[in-house]
Design a protein around this motif. Structure first.
Motif, PDB file in Angstrom:
ATOM      1  N   UNK A   1      -6.037  18.674   1.500  1.00  0.00           N
ATOM      2  CA  UNK A   1      -5.032  18.345   1.036  1.00  0.00           C
ATOM      3  C   UNK A   1      -4.766  16.877   0.524  1.00  0.00           C
ATOM      4  N   UNK A   2      -5.346  15.776   1.335  1.00  0.00           N
ATOM      5  CA  UNK A   2      -5.042  14.484   0.561  1.00  0.00           C
ATOM      6  C   UNK A   2      -6.418  13.922  -0.326  1.00  0.00           C
TER       7      UNK A   2
ATOM      8  N   UNK B   1       0.917  -1.204   0.004  1.00  0.00           N
ATOM      9  CA  UNK B   1       0.030   0.150   0.007  1.00  0.00           C
ATOM     10  C   UNK B   1       0.927   1.400   0.016  1.00  0.00           C
ATOM     11  N   UNK B   2       0.716   2.145  -0.967  1.00  0.00           N
ATOM     12  CA  UNK B   2       1.517   3.248  -1.078  1.00  0.00           C
ATOM     13  C   UNK B   2       1.168   4.446   0.116  1.00  0.00           C
ATOM     14  N   UNK B   3       1.947   5.627   0.366  1.00  0.00           N
ATOM     15  CA  UNK B   3       1.773   6.214   1.591  1.00  0.00           C
ATOM     16  C   UNK B   3       0.340   6.863   1.754  1.00  0.00           C
ATOM     17  N   UNK B   4      -0.098   7.395   0.405  1.00  0.00           N
ATOM     18  CA  UNK B   4      -1.294   8.238   0.225  1.00  0.00           C
ATOM     19  C   UNK B   4      -2.549   7.218   0.782  1.00  0.00           C
ATOM     20  N   UNK B   5      -2.314   5.822   0.132  1.00  0.00           N
ATOM     21  CA  UNK B   5      -3.302   4.898   0.581  1.00  0.00           C
ATOM     22  C   UNK B   5      -3.646   4.613   1.882  1.00  0.00           C
ATOM     23  N   UNK B   6      -2.416   4.571   2.581  1.00  0.00           N
ATOM     24  CA  UNK B   6      -2.145   4.342   3.994  1.00  0.00           C
ATOM     25  C   UNK B   6      -3.119   5.383   4.942  1.00  0.00           C
ATOM     26  N   UNK B   7      -2.655   6.781   4.298  1.00  0.00           N
ATOM     27  CA  UNK B   7      -3.023   7.729   5.026  1.00  0.00           C
ATOM     28  C   UNK B   7      -4.525   7.896   5.042  1.00  0.00           C
ATOM     29  N   UNK B   8      -5.036   7.578   3.590  1.00  0.00           N
ATOM     30  CA  UNK B   8      -6.519   7.754   3.714  1.00  0.00           C
ATOM     31  C   UNK B   8      -7.223   6.619   4.426  1.00  0.00           C
ATOM     32  N   UNK B   9      -6.627   5.420   4.293  1.00  0.00           N
ATOM     33  CA  UNK B   9      -7.180   4.236   5.167  1.00  0.00           C
ATOM     34  C   UNK B   9      -7.288   4.775   6.668  1.00  0.00           C
TER      35      UNK B   9
END
Lengths: 110, 110
Positions: free
Chosen positions: A29-30, A1-9
């Motif tokens: 932002x995200x 999982x990329x960083x953006x996907x992790x943050x949105x999860x």
């Protein structure tokens, strides 16, 4: 999982724990891909202020997962449910006993 | 569910979100049945200090449940799993399709 996907999860699971202000900035932002400068202009604060707010939110979200592990448990549970689903595919009555075992264990670990 | 059962359930789910100090006092009072006075003496603080700490913890725990609804979801999920378990009791292959439907819905709502 990329960083953006992790943050949105993390945000999906724990976003309600943030303040309205933190949520607005995080989403801008995200999720809506605005720049720090655009958000700063919109909210009449400095770029550094937006950046600090985002970092505080991210730290809080990671901290919630460290303590509550909802995402960990969600991914584990989903795996188990998909396993049961696959077992039901052939309408074979022999799987009923196995499903029973898995569900019994699942309930024990809830 | 009585008040004490509700508080200990909240503590089971969200206790890790409290500070060490809050956890010590909560456990002393609710799980080990010490009095405010006994806890105050032990920690060298006032009875009012112990009381305030407990109230703050309880408020935080209720607030976490309001936002994350883990207990609500846990009780709902447990009901569904017990339903599937009951369906497997008679080893009747006709239940497989129904189990499949319930699990599919369950995954969708996870």
């Amino acid at each position: 999982m990329d960083d953006l996907a992790k943050k949105t999860l993390l945000y999906d699971f724990y976003g309600d724990m943030l303040t309205d202000r933190q949520r607005d900035i995080f989403e801008a932002y995200y999720l809506n891909d605005l720049s720090l400068g655009e958000i700063a202009e919109e909210l009449l604060i400095s770029r550094a202020g937006v950046h600090d707010n985002l970092k505080r939110s991210e730290k809080a979200l990671v901290n919630y997962e460290t303590k509550l592990k909802l995402i960990d448990r969600y991914l584990d549970n989903k795996k188990i449910m998909l396993q049961i689903l696959a077992m039901t595919e052939n309408n074979d009555e022999n799987v009923i006993g196995d499903i029973r075992k898995i569900i019994t264990e699942f309930i024990k670990n809830m």
